[in-house]
Design a protein around this motif. Structure first.
Motif, mmCIF file in Angstrom:
data_model
loop_
_atom_site.group_PDB
_atom_site.id
_atom_site.type_symbol
_atom_site.label_atom_id
_atom_site.label_comp_id
_atom_site.label_asym_id
_atom_site.label_seq_id
_atom_site.Cartn_x
_atom_site.Cartn_y
_atom_site.Cartn_z
ATOM 1 N N PRO A 69 1.707 7.759 -5.347
ATOM 2 C CA PRO A 69 1.738 6.669 -4.361
ATOM 3 C C PRO A 69 3.154 6.152 -4.104
ATOM 4 C CG PRO A 69 0.748 5.922 -6.434
ATOM 5 C CD PRO A 69 0.922 7.404 -6.533
ATOM 6 N N ILE A 70 4.024 6.250 -5.115
ATOM 7 C CA ILE A 70 5.413 5.789 -4.936
ATOM 8 C C ILE A 70 6.120 6.753 -3.984
ATOM 9 C CG2 ILE A 70 7.559 5.142 -6.109
ATOM 10 C CD1 ILE A 70 5.867 4.907 -8.712
ATOM 11 N N ALA A 71 5.863 8.048 -4.196
ATOM 12 C CA ALA A 71 6.501 9.051 -3.329
ATOM 13 C C ALA A 71 6.032 8.887 -1.890
ATOM 14 C CB ALA A 71 6.182 10.451 -3.829
ATOM 15 N N LYS A 72 4.767 8.548 -1.715
ATOM 16 C CA LYS A 72 4.263 8.387 -0.342
ATOM 17 C C LYS A 72 4.867 7.131 0.290
ATOM 18 C CE LYS A 72 1.363 7.345 3.138
ATOM 19 N NZ LYS A 72 1.441 6.124 3.964
ATOM 20 N N ALA A 73 4.721 6.016 -0.393
ATOM 21 C CA ALA A 73 5.055 4.741 0.246
ATOM 22 C C ALA A 73 6.557 4.448 0.211
ATOM 23 C CB ALA A 73 4.282 3.610 -0.430
ATOM 24 N N GLU A 88 -2.530 8.581 5.808
ATOM 25 C CA GLU A 88 -2.849 8.948 4.402
ATOM 26 C C GLU A 88 -2.993 7.708 3.525
ATOM 27 O OE1 GLU A 88 -3.753 11.728 4.264
ATOM 28 O OE2 GLU A 88 -2.586 12.877 5.705
ATOM 29 N N GLY A 89 -3.507 6.627 4.109
ATOM 30 C CA GLY A 89 -3.585 5.350 3.402
ATOM 31 C C GLY A 89 -2.289 4.619 3.640
ATOM 32 N N THR A 90 -2.374 3.426 4.255
ATOM 33 C CA THR A 90 -1.140 2.693 4.568
ATOM 34 C C THR A 90 -0.357 2.436 3.277
ATOM 35 O OG1 THR A 90 -2.121 0.523 4.257
ATOM 36 C CG2 THR A 90 -2.273 1.464 6.489
ATOM 37 N N ASN A 91 0.890 2.031 3.439
ATOM 38 C CA ASN A 91 1.702 1.852 2.240
ATOM 39 C C ASN A 91 1.184 0.722 1.357
ATOM 40 O OD1 ASN A 91 3.112 4.037 2.932
ATOM 41 N ND2 ASN A 91 5.069 3.019 3.326
ATOM 42 N N TYR A 92 0.468 -0.230 1.953
ATOM 43 C CA TYR A 92 -0.149 -1.246 1.092
ATOM 44 C C TYR A 92 -1.242 -0.613 0.226
ATOM 45 C CZ TYR A 92 -2.993 -4.762 -0.903
ATOM 46 O OH TYR A 92 -3.694 -5.474 -1.828
ATOM 47 N N ILE A 93 -2.021 0.286 0.845
ATOM 48 C CA ILE A 93 -3.097 0.952 0.087
ATOM 49 C C ILE A 93 -2.494 1.741 -1.089
ATOM 50 C CG2 ILE A 93 -4.962 2.699 0.254
ATOM 51 C CD1 ILE A 93 -5.601 -0.028 1.634
ATOM 52 N N GLN A 94 -1.317 2.313 -0.862
ATOM 53 C CA GLN A 94 -0.627 3.026 -1.962
ATOM 54 C C GLN A 94 -0.228 2.045 -3.060
ATOM 55 O OE1 GLN A 94 -0.635 6.330 -1.583
ATOM 56 N NE2 GLN A 94 -1.476 5.937 0.449
ATOM 57 N N ALA A 95 0.265 0.879 -2.629
ATOM 58 C CA ALA A 95 0.723 -0.118 -3.609
ATOM 59 C C ALA A 95 -0.459 -0.613 -4.445
ATOM 60 C CB ALA A 95 1.392 -1.279 -2.877
ATOM 61 N N ASP A 125 -3.146 1.097 -5.023
ATOM 62 C CA ASP A 125 -3.520 2.213 -5.899
ATOM 63 C C ASP A 125 -2.619 2.227 -7.144
ATOM 64 O OD1 ASP A 125 -4.626 4.770 -6.693
ATOM 65 O OD2 ASP A 125 -2.803 5.692 -5.926
ATOM 66 N N LEU A 126 -1.312 2.017 -6.917
ATOM 67 C CA LEU A 126 -0.376 2.039 -8.042
ATOM 68 C C LEU A 126 -0.693 0.921 -9.032
ATOM 69 C CD1 LEU A 126 2.326 3.174 -9.291
ATOM 70 C CD2 LEU A 126 3.445 1.263 -8.127
ATOM 71 N N VAL A 127 -0.828 -0.299 -8.496
ATOM 72 C CA VAL A 127 -0.959 -1.457 -9.388
ATOM 73 C C VAL A 127 -2.333 -1.496 -10.057
ATOM 74 C CG1 VAL A 127 -0.915 -3.983 -9.465
ATOM 75 C CG2 VAL A 127 0.730 -2.749 -8.035
ATOM 76 N N GLY A 140 -3.393 -0.024 -13.995
ATOM 77 C CA GLY A 140 -4.442 -0.894 -14.556
ATOM 78 C C GLY A 140 -3.988 -2.337 -14.637
ATOM 79 N N PHE A 141 -3.371 -2.834 -13.573
ATOM 80 C CA PHE A 141 -2.830 -4.211 -13.547
ATOM 81 C C PHE A 141 -1.908 -4.464 -14.734
ATOM 82 C CE2 PHE A 141 -6.932 -4.768 -11.278
ATOM 83 C CZ PHE A 141 -6.427 -5.170 -10.048
#
Ligand SMILES: Cc1cc2nc3c(=O)[nH]c(=O)nc-3n(C[C@H](O)[C@H](O)[C@H](O)COP(=O)(O)OP(=O)(O)OC[C@H]3O[C@@H](n4cnc5c(N)ncnc54)[C@H](O)[C@@H]3O)c2cc1C
Length: 644
Positions: free
Chosen positions: A434-438, A480-487, A489-491, A496-497
């Motif tokens: 997700p970091i690479a995408k966003a 491919e999922g907006t960059n917020y959706i990636q963020a 996913d990451l968090v 896992g928060f």
């Protein structure tokens, strides 16, 4: 619609004919540094199964050939934009004519390499298997040269992997060979008029007809390369629900719906997939973004993937991860060329005198590369391009090792050890995805805007590729999922928060290898200190997020997800630039004082220093904001924005 497309074409064609010959720029020296010095691909990968048939010479030859093909692709860069894909009056989809010849050439010379994107493909000893990290470089050359063209069949290697791993025997028998040879292609159909980020709103359905076959109905929007004349058939990977399934995102199913249905005798008959519209859009104009309608004019038959309902998100995880990484790669490819254009222009354009000579009427005019503010922009672009390439390189390096471990013949006694090693590489590769995408897509946009700025008015004109890069790049933060959706996913999912310590442990172990070099490079001591402090900031920020999660303050966390992802992106770039600086410092000790390579390596060290002192502090600044936890976003109500 048709009339408008032609008018626009005609108006723009004149500009296209006046275009300069060199559109796409890539830096051969930098690519060599990336492969052989930073990632040491020859030492760390090429001897391993299944790459032993490949050596450094073979890779260099491959890249030489790839650069030639990239130059051919680049010749059609403007054409793909100025002659946009559109829907003709008879309902057929028209794509830039030049793509047809390119497609034939691309398949003839490069199909074999694209097939290597299918992880489960049996190792082909004859042609030799290239590690993913080499494919990354080739993909950068091709997508940078012609991003629109490269969207065609973009999902096909991943679809082959999907069907090989998840499909039923029947599905493999019907589709695998055709997709592998790219006689057919595949594209991914998730988005609907009312379902974008929110997949739970997907309304497409599949009604069971017979065995694995379902009647699929629904509409899908914006589907990239969704209909075109390049292949004989297209397999749509459609997200929908088996009729009667619940409305949760967890009960989505995946249908494989061919544009033409293969009958028992092998003939193809129309499967009632209509293209209702091709979007008229900001960029990537050569790519046909289609509004598809399934099952309106007759029954659209589709296979339920693996004949398993309600598990689409699980089945598609690998395909979506690959698409996200590819998105980051597209951004990098264009951003890198934009940076190189800026560098070249800044070395040619003469304008003004140095700041400290402003009141000297006799001062010599200088090239703009000598102005400190232009250097600021160039350095920022260089640092981010090289850092983002390394971030993507981390993923493809882990993938290359996964490929090694899952394929290599081994005694049973090693298996347990290797499984844990594979799990670790997999954890890290999916953590970076997700970091690479966003992060890369956001920074690619920033880099291109800086590139336009360096060019001044010239950058705003259509006879340079920069404005087209800007238009082509913008979609990357959305699809491919907006960059917020990636963020998110990451968090939430990857970290896992802040409570998922396993992947952070792996990550910190990787970074520790770099920090451990500090004693060897005293000339970089202040930079190592800052890198170490930024890592501590990441750690303490995650502790803070974990604490907020424990107190169920999820809305507060949601306001910071994007910045948390940016913190990781900034840190990873800084860390990789420091790795590069260490390589460079070592080389400088070995090289003769007159060696022509010295400026290249000095540039690496200066770039790392610039980044660590000017951009990396952003990690600490964001950490402070996040820890202070001011809930301004959460408190703002819709009507308080004004403007009614
Ligand atoms: C050129 C192009 C090509 C595309 N190709 C494909 C394709 O091949 N296949 C395919 O299936 N789709 C494709 N898409 C669609 C793309 O994936 C979607 O546009 C994307 O997922 C976002 O959906 P949306 O546009 O409905 O935006 P929305 O979901 O409406 O989002 C709008 C804004 O709200 C934010 N937002 C939404 N929900 C939340 C939330 N819960 N919390 C916080 N913020 C939120 C978003 O981040 C965004 O900033 C393509 C789109 C374009 C323009």
């Amino acid at each position: 619609m048709v009339a408008r497309a032609i008018t626009r074409e005609e108006a723009l064609h004149e500009v296209a004919s006046a275009a300069p010959a060199t559109v796409y720029l890539s830096d051969e020296r930098e690519m060599r540094f990336f492969l052989w010095e930073l990632f040491e691909v020859d030492r760390r990968l090429l001897g391993l199964f299944p790459y032993e048939g490949v050596d450094r010479d073979k890779v260099e030859q491959l890249l030489k050939k790839a650069r030639t093909h990239a130059a051919t692709l680049a010749e059609a860069f403007y054409e793909g934009d100025r002659r946009p894909a559109h829907r003709a009056a008879d309902g057929s989809v028209v794509i830039p004519e030049v793509f047809r010849g390119l497609w034939r050439e691309h398949l003839r010379d490069w199909l074999w390499l694209r097939q290597q994107g299918d992880d489960l493909l049996i190792h082909d000893r004859k042609s030799g298997r290239f590690p993913h990290i080499v494919n990354q470089v080739v993909a950068e050359l091709f997508t940078g040269a012609n991003p629109s063209f490269m969207t065609y069949a973009g999902f096909t290697p991943a679809a082959v992997g999907l069907i090989r791993a998840r499909g039923s025997e029947l599905q493999k028998q019907v589709m695998l060979e055709k997709l592998s040879s790219m006689e057919w292609d595949a594209c991914f159909c998730a988005t609907e008029p009312d379902a974008g980020s929110d997949l739970s709103a997907i309304a497409s359905t599949g009604r069971k007809l017979d065995g694995e076959v379902y009647a699929v109905r629904g509409e899908k929007r914006y589907i990239s390369a969704g209909m075109h004349p390049l292949t004989g058939n297209t397999v749509y990977i459609v997200l929908g629900r088996v009729q009667g399934a619940s409305t949760s995102a967890l009960s989505l199913s995946c249908f494989l719906v061919p544009r033409f249905w293969r009958e028992a005798d092998g003939s193809l008959s129309p499967n009632h997939v209509e293209c209702a519209r091709v979007e008229d859009k900001m960029g990537l104009n050569g790519c046909a973004n289609t509004h598809l309608v399934f099952g309106r004019s007759g029954t659209s038959r589709g296979y339920l993937l693996g004949n398993k309902a309600n598990v689409a998100l699980l089945q598609l995880a690998a395909l979506m991860r690959k698409a996200r990484i590819r998105t980051g790669g597209m951004g990098l490819a264009m951003a890198s060329s934009a940076y190189l254009h800026s560098l070249r222009y800044a070395r040619e354009r003469v304008q003004g005198v140095p700041f400290d000579q402003s009141s000297n009427p006799k001062a010599a005019k200088v090239k703009i590369v000598q102005h400190r503010d232009v250097q600021r922009m160039l350095l920022e672009m260089k640092a981010k391009v090289e850092g983002c390439r390394a971030l993507l390189g981390r993923i493809s390096f882990h993938s290359s090792l996964i490929q090694h471990f899952i394929n290599k013949p081994q005694p049973e006694s090693r298996q347990v050890v290797d499984e844990e090693v594979v799990r670790r590489h997999t954890r890290l590769a999916s953590f970076y995805a997700p970091i690479a995408k966003a992060y890369v897509s956001d920074e690619a946009w920033n880099i291109v805007t800086s590139a336009i700025q360096v060019h001044g008015a010239v950058g705003y004109l259509r006879d340079r590729p920069l404005e087209q890069y800007a238009r082509d790049i913008k979609i990357l933060s959305i699809w491919e999922g907006t960059n917020y959706i990636q963020a998110q996913d990451l968090v939430r999912d990857k970290l896992g928060f802040g409570r998922q310590s396993l992947v952070m442990r792996d990550f910190e172990e990787e970074v520790a290898q770099c920090l451990g070099k500090s004693a060897e490079f005293p000339e970089l001591a202040p930079e190592f200190q800052r890198l170490s402090a930024a890592l501590a900031d990441l750690r303490s920020t995650l502790d803070c997020v974990a604490e907020q999660a424990d107190q169920a303050r999820l809305l507060e966390i949601s306001q910071f997800c994007t910045r948390l992802l940016a913190m990781f992106g900034e840190f990873i770039v800084g860390w990789n630039l420091m790795e590069a600086a260490c390589v460079a410092a070592k080389r400088l000790r070995e090289l003769a004082p007159s060696d022509a390579d010295r400026p290249f390596y000095r540039g690496k060290i200066k770039t790392a220093k610039f980044y660590v002192h000017n951009i990396l502090p952003g990690v600490g600044a964001k950490a402070a904001i996040l820890k202070a936890g001011h809930a301004s976003y959460v408190e703002m109500q819709s009507d308080e924005f004004g403007f009614h």
